[in-house]
Design a protein around this motif. Sequence first.
Motif, PDB file in Angstrom:
ATOM      1  N   THR A 278     -16.816   5.946  23.199  1.00  0.00           N
ATOM      2  CA  THR A 278     -15.485   5.338  23.195  1.00  0.00           C
ATOM      3  C   THR A 278     -15.292   4.390  22.028  1.00  0.00           C
ATOM      4  OG1 THR A 278     -15.567   5.396  25.598  1.00  0.00           O
ATOM      5  CG2 THR A 278     -13.911   3.960  24.625  1.00  0.00           C
ATOM      6  N   PHE A 279     -14.129   4.487  21.431  1.00  0.00           N
ATOM      7  CA  PHE A 279     -13.743   3.577  20.349  1.00  0.00           C
ATOM      8  C   PHE A 279     -12.378   3.014  20.715  1.00  0.00           C
ATOM      9  CE2 PHE A 279     -10.964   2.941  16.750  1.00  0.00           C
ATOM     10  CZ  PHE A 279     -11.731   2.395  15.742  1.00  0.00           C
ATOM     11  N   LYS A 280     -12.287   1.682  20.847  1.00  0.00           N
ATOM     12  CA  LYS A 280     -10.990   1.089  21.183  1.00  0.00           C
ATOM     13  C   LYS A 280     -10.685  -0.026  20.192  1.00  0.00           C
ATOM     14  CE  LYS A 280     -10.289   0.815  25.892  1.00  0.00           C
ATOM     15  NZ  LYS A 280     -10.553   0.147  27.195  1.00  0.00           N
TER      16      LYS A 280
ATOM     17  N   ARG B  33      -8.940  12.718  12.935  1.00  0.00           N
ATOM     18  CA  ARG B  33      -9.592  12.775  11.613  1.00  0.00           C
ATOM     19  C   ARG B  33     -10.081  11.390  11.173  1.00  0.00           C
ATOM     20  NH1 ARG B  33      -4.986  16.343  10.596  1.00  0.00           N
ATOM     21  NH2 ARG B  33      -5.728  18.418  10.056  1.00  0.00           N
ATOM     22  N   ASP B  34      -9.373  10.351  11.628  1.00  0.00           N
ATOM     23  CA  ASP B  34      -9.698   9.003  11.170  1.00  0.00           C
ATOM     24  C   ASP B  34     -11.011   8.499  11.795  1.00  0.00           C
ATOM     25  OD1 ASP B  34      -9.092   6.618   9.726  1.00  0.00           O
ATOM     26  OD2 ASP B  34      -8.431   5.669  11.579  1.00  0.00           O
ATOM     27  N   VAL B  35     -11.216   8.801  13.058  1.00  0.00           N
ATOM     28  CA  VAL B  35     -12.341   8.183  13.763  1.00  0.00           C
ATOM     29  C   VAL B  35     -13.238   9.200  14.499  1.00  0.00           C
ATOM     30  CG1 VAL B  35     -12.898   6.631  15.701  1.00  0.00           C
ATOM     31  CG2 VAL B  35     -11.132   5.975  14.067  1.00  0.00           C
TER      32      VAL B  35
ATOM     33  N   GLY C  61     -24.378   3.124   9.686  1.00  0.00           N
ATOM     34  CA  GLY C  61     -25.049   1.899   9.232  1.00  0.00           C
ATOM     35  C   GLY C  61     -24.987   0.810  10.292  1.00  0.00           C
ATOM     36  N   LYS C  62     -24.337   1.078  11.420  1.00  0.00           N
ATOM     37  CA  LYS C  62     -24.223   0.033  12.451  1.00  0.00           C
ATOM     38  C   LYS C  62     -25.543  -0.074  13.216  1.00  0.00           C
ATOM     39  CE  LYS C  62     -19.241   0.183  12.911  1.00  0.00           C
ATOM     40  NZ  LYS C  62     -18.659  -1.139  12.687  1.00  0.00           N
ATOM     41  N   GLU C  63     -25.857  -1.314  13.564  1.00  0.00           N
ATOM     42  CA  GLU C  63     -27.154  -1.593  14.166  1.00  0.00           C
ATOM     43  C   GLU C  63     -27.453  -0.716  15.392  1.00  0.00           C
ATOM     44  OE1 GLU C  63     -29.433  -3.567  12.912  1.00  0.00           O
ATOM     45  OE2 GLU C  63     -30.787  -3.217  14.599  1.00  0.00           O
TER      46      GLU C  63
ATOM     47  N   GLU D 215     -16.838   8.254   0.188  1.00  0.00           N
ATOM     48  CA  GLU D 215     -16.420   7.846   1.543  1.00  0.00           C
ATOM     49  C   GLU D 215     -15.476   8.872   2.102  1.00  0.00           C
ATOM     50  OE1 GLU D 215     -16.005   4.743   3.402  1.00  0.00           O
ATOM     51  OE2 GLU D 215     -17.266   3.462   2.181  1.00  0.00           O
ATOM     52  N   LYS D 216     -15.377   8.966   3.401  1.00  0.00           N
ATOM     53  CA  LYS D 216     -14.387   9.838   4.004  1.00  0.00           C
ATOM     54  C   LYS D 216     -12.975   9.424   3.551  1.00  0.00           C
ATOM     55  CE  LYS D 216     -13.193   7.434   8.194  1.00  0.00           C
ATOM     56  NZ  LYS D 216     -11.823   7.099   8.145  1.00  0.00           N
ATOM     57  N   PRO D 217     -11.937  10.233   3.642  1.00  0.00           N
ATOM     58  CA  PRO D 217     -11.964  11.558   4.261  1.00  0.00           C
ATOM     59  C   PRO D 217     -12.558  12.633   3.351  1.00  0.00           C
ATOM     60  CG  PRO D 217      -9.745  11.032   3.497  1.00  0.00           C
ATOM     61  CD  PRO D 217     -10.585   9.806   3.267  1.00  0.00           C
TER      62      PRO D 217
ATOM     63  N   GLY E 213       0.942   4.730   6.310  1.00  0.00           N
ATOM     64  CA  GLY E 213       1.106   5.763   5.291  1.00  0.00           C
ATOM     65  C   GLY E 213      -0.092   6.694   5.284  1.00  0.00           C
ATOM     66  N   TYR E 214      -1.272   6.084   5.241  1.00  0.00           N
ATOM     67  CA  TYR E 214      -2.517   6.869   5.277  1.00  0.00           C
ATOM     68  C   TYR E 214      -2.686   7.514   6.647  1.00  0.00           C
ATOM     69  CZ  TYR E 214      -7.399   7.203   6.808  1.00  0.00           C
ATOM     70  OH  TYR E 214      -8.554   7.620   7.418  1.00  0.00           O
ATOM     71  N   PHE E 215      -2.523   6.691   7.685  1.00  0.00           N
ATOM     72  CA  PHE E 215      -2.868   7.142   9.027  1.00  0.00           C
ATOM     73  C   PHE E 215      -2.032   8.332   9.476  1.00  0.00           C
ATOM     74  CE2 PHE E 215      -3.046   7.212  13.579  1.00  0.00           C
ATOM     75  CZ  PHE E 215      -4.383   6.948  13.843  1.00  0.00           C
TER      76      PHE E 215
ATOM     77  N   ASN F 202     -15.508  12.109  12.541  1.00  0.00           N
ATOM     78  CA  ASN F 202     -16.605  11.570  11.737  1.00  0.00           C
ATOM     79  C   ASN F 202     -17.428  10.554  12.529  1.00  0.00           C
ATOM     80  OD1 ASN F 202     -14.495   9.428  11.419  1.00  0.00           O
ATOM     81  ND2 ASN F 202     -13.668  10.977  10.049  1.00  0.00           N
ATOM     82  N   HIS F 203     -16.858   9.358  12.748  1.00  0.00           N
ATOM     83  CA  HIS F 203     -17.670   8.296  13.352  1.00  0.00           C
ATOM     84  C   HIS F 203     -18.218   8.689  14.733  1.00  0.00           C
ATOM     85  CE1 HIS F 203     -16.109   6.137  10.049  1.00  0.00           C
ATOM     86  NE2 HIS F 203     -15.049   5.600  10.604  1.00  0.00           N
ATOM     87  N   LEU F 204     -17.332   9.136  15.615  1.00  0.00           N
ATOM     88  CA  LEU F 204     -17.804   9.400  16.982  1.00  0.00           C
ATOM     89  C   LEU F 204     -18.671  10.659  17.046  1.00  0.00           C
ATOM     90  CD1 LEU F 204     -14.879   8.312  19.340  1.00  0.00           C
ATOM     91  CD2 LEU F 204     -16.525   6.958  18.084  1.00  0.00           C
TER      92      LEU F 204
ATOM     93  N   ASP G  68     -20.734   7.510   6.126  1.00  0.00           N
ATOM     94  CA  ASP G  68     -19.981   7.346   7.364  1.00  0.00           C
ATOM     95  C   ASP G  68     -20.474   5.995   7.866  1.00  0.00           C
ATOM     96  OD1 ASP G  68     -19.462   7.160  10.172  1.00  0.00           O
ATOM     97  OD2 ASP G  68     -18.879   9.249  10.084  1.00  0.00           O
ATOM     98  N   HIS G  69     -19.650   4.974   7.742  1.00  0.00           N
ATOM     99  CA  HIS G  69     -20.209   3.631   7.933  1.00  0.00           C
ATOM    100  C   HIS G  69     -20.717   3.392   9.345  1.00  0.00           C
ATOM    101  CE1 HIS G  69     -16.193   2.424   9.388  1.00  0.00           C
ATOM    102  NE2 HIS G  69     -16.741   1.318   9.851  1.00  0.00           N
ATOM    103  N   TYR G  70     -20.337   4.250  10.310  1.00  0.00           N
ATOM    104  CA  TYR G  70     -20.890   4.086  11.657  1.00  0.00           C
ATOM    105  C   TYR G  70     -22.405   4.297  11.672  1.00  0.00           C
ATOM    106  CZ  TYR G  70     -17.084   2.473  14.333  1.00  0.00           C
ATOM    107  OH  TYR G  70     -16.142   1.636  14.855  1.00  0.00           O
TER     108      TYR G  70
END
Length: 504
Positions: free
Chosen positions: A223-225, A244-246, A191-193, A157-159, A235-237, A249-251, A187-189
């Motif tokens: 857009t991701f909100k 890097r979080d979203v 797997g989204k429908e 999994e990322k990162p 701590g992670y974020f 990768n995802h977008l 990248d679990h995005y």
Amino acid sequence: MDPIQEMRRQVCEELHGSVTIVVLGASGDLAKKKTYPALFGLFKNGFLPENTRIVGYARTKMTQEDYLKRVTQYIKSDDTTEFQKILSYVSGQYDQDESFQQLDKFILDSEEERHIQVGKRHRVFYMALPPSVFITVAQGLKKNTYAKQGLNRIVVEKPFGHDSESSAHLAKELGACFTEEETFRIDHYLGKEMVKNVMMVRFANIFFSQIWNRSNIDNIQITFKEPFGTEGRGGYFDEFGIIRDVIQNHLLQVMSLIAMERPISTDAEDIRDEKVKVLKCIPPISVNDALLGQYIAENGKPSYLDDVTIKNKDSLTPTFAALVLFVQNERWEGVPFVLKAGKALNEAKVEVRIQFRNVAGSLYNGAARNELVLRVQPDEAVYIKFNNKQPGLSYQTIQTELDLTYQNRYTDMAIPDAYESLILDVLRNDHSNFVRDDELVAAWKIFTPLLHKIDAHHSDIKLSNYKYGSRGPAELDNFMKRYGYDRSNVCYSWPVQSVAPKKE
Ligand code: BG6
């Protein structure tokens, strides 16, 4: 054959009816919130081969009872009795050969007990682990626990690093342990429908494929909100930030599906070849094309820096970013792709919004631009903003929509969680929805220069504040205008919770 039945058959054939799935990091959050519920879903729906065993592995010492309690707590079902029968737990270290040898012995005994033939003793290693131990664990597994008498697969999994260099290092070290064919980068995005639907919408409908270019499209927003802040995950974020979080990768994955050329087939490598090609056409993001923000307290909600898990109280990590990417090819030259993501905003929403150009020489005042929206979550929908005559005597132009809201149209649908769909792909050996090594290289190239400037607090970098629960930094609307986004139809709002039309 019914397509679901066909998938069950594929899994069974691929794995000769048995597999051992090892969940590394079984005591952690990801495992209990995502991995085990997804495995349960697959089990319940008959997708796990009959002779499957799931072995949890982590440092924590736990009794079988504690383990079962922990990993089933997020499963939404009253009856997990049968599922629990295939679960077991081994505790061990992440950096010691003996621990991995014990794990190997445990699996071997279980394979013997299940009478699995030599050559068919397949193992899937699911790394639900913090990145700091990825390499050590992969090395320990390769040396001590790698199946010698069956197939091996590793799920990570990322990162995948935090810039080009660290990602290359990780890829090299993991690549020395597991081949690309054995590796599934989640990248679990993917797997989204609705994300899985993008290619179908584009390439199976002639009216979309014809207008999917710079002649017809003015700008695209992805857009991701999220309506909540980091709240305990600081701590992670704080080390990663929203880009890097979203976004990286995802977008970006969503963008590559929207922007890529038609692959020559739906085979995984053909699809991934096209995704890599389009990523290579995107130059690094310029600082001028970035709007960054961090949330501050509002209405009793804390600021980012109030999060007790953030050690650096002067942190300049962005929790919001709008980044504009350009694809330098014949199809997209000049069309801005705005990738926007933020924590602690006014709503929960992930969508792709494609805004078309104005109608040339329009006859009608009040006609707004067409938009095609793919709503990823919540409430999956595909809709087109569309101009129509006000019904009745009036000739007024009104904005309305051609609406495919899933919950209205597919009333008996059951949309699986992204992880369920992706783990099924691992078992079927379908790499289409996983990130290939060269895709990662291309993705990091686009973001690394900007990220390095942000990390170094370069004088060009500005960080705006925005209030918890707002739409983002106050500069956002002007920023979007610069890239052509026309919000003139703002008085029109999509009826999100629309259900079947009311009868008068
Ligand atoms: C994760 C990020 O990858 O995706 C989180 O680390 C984010 O910060 C999450 O909240 C969003 O995923 P989803 O499936 O809830 O949209």
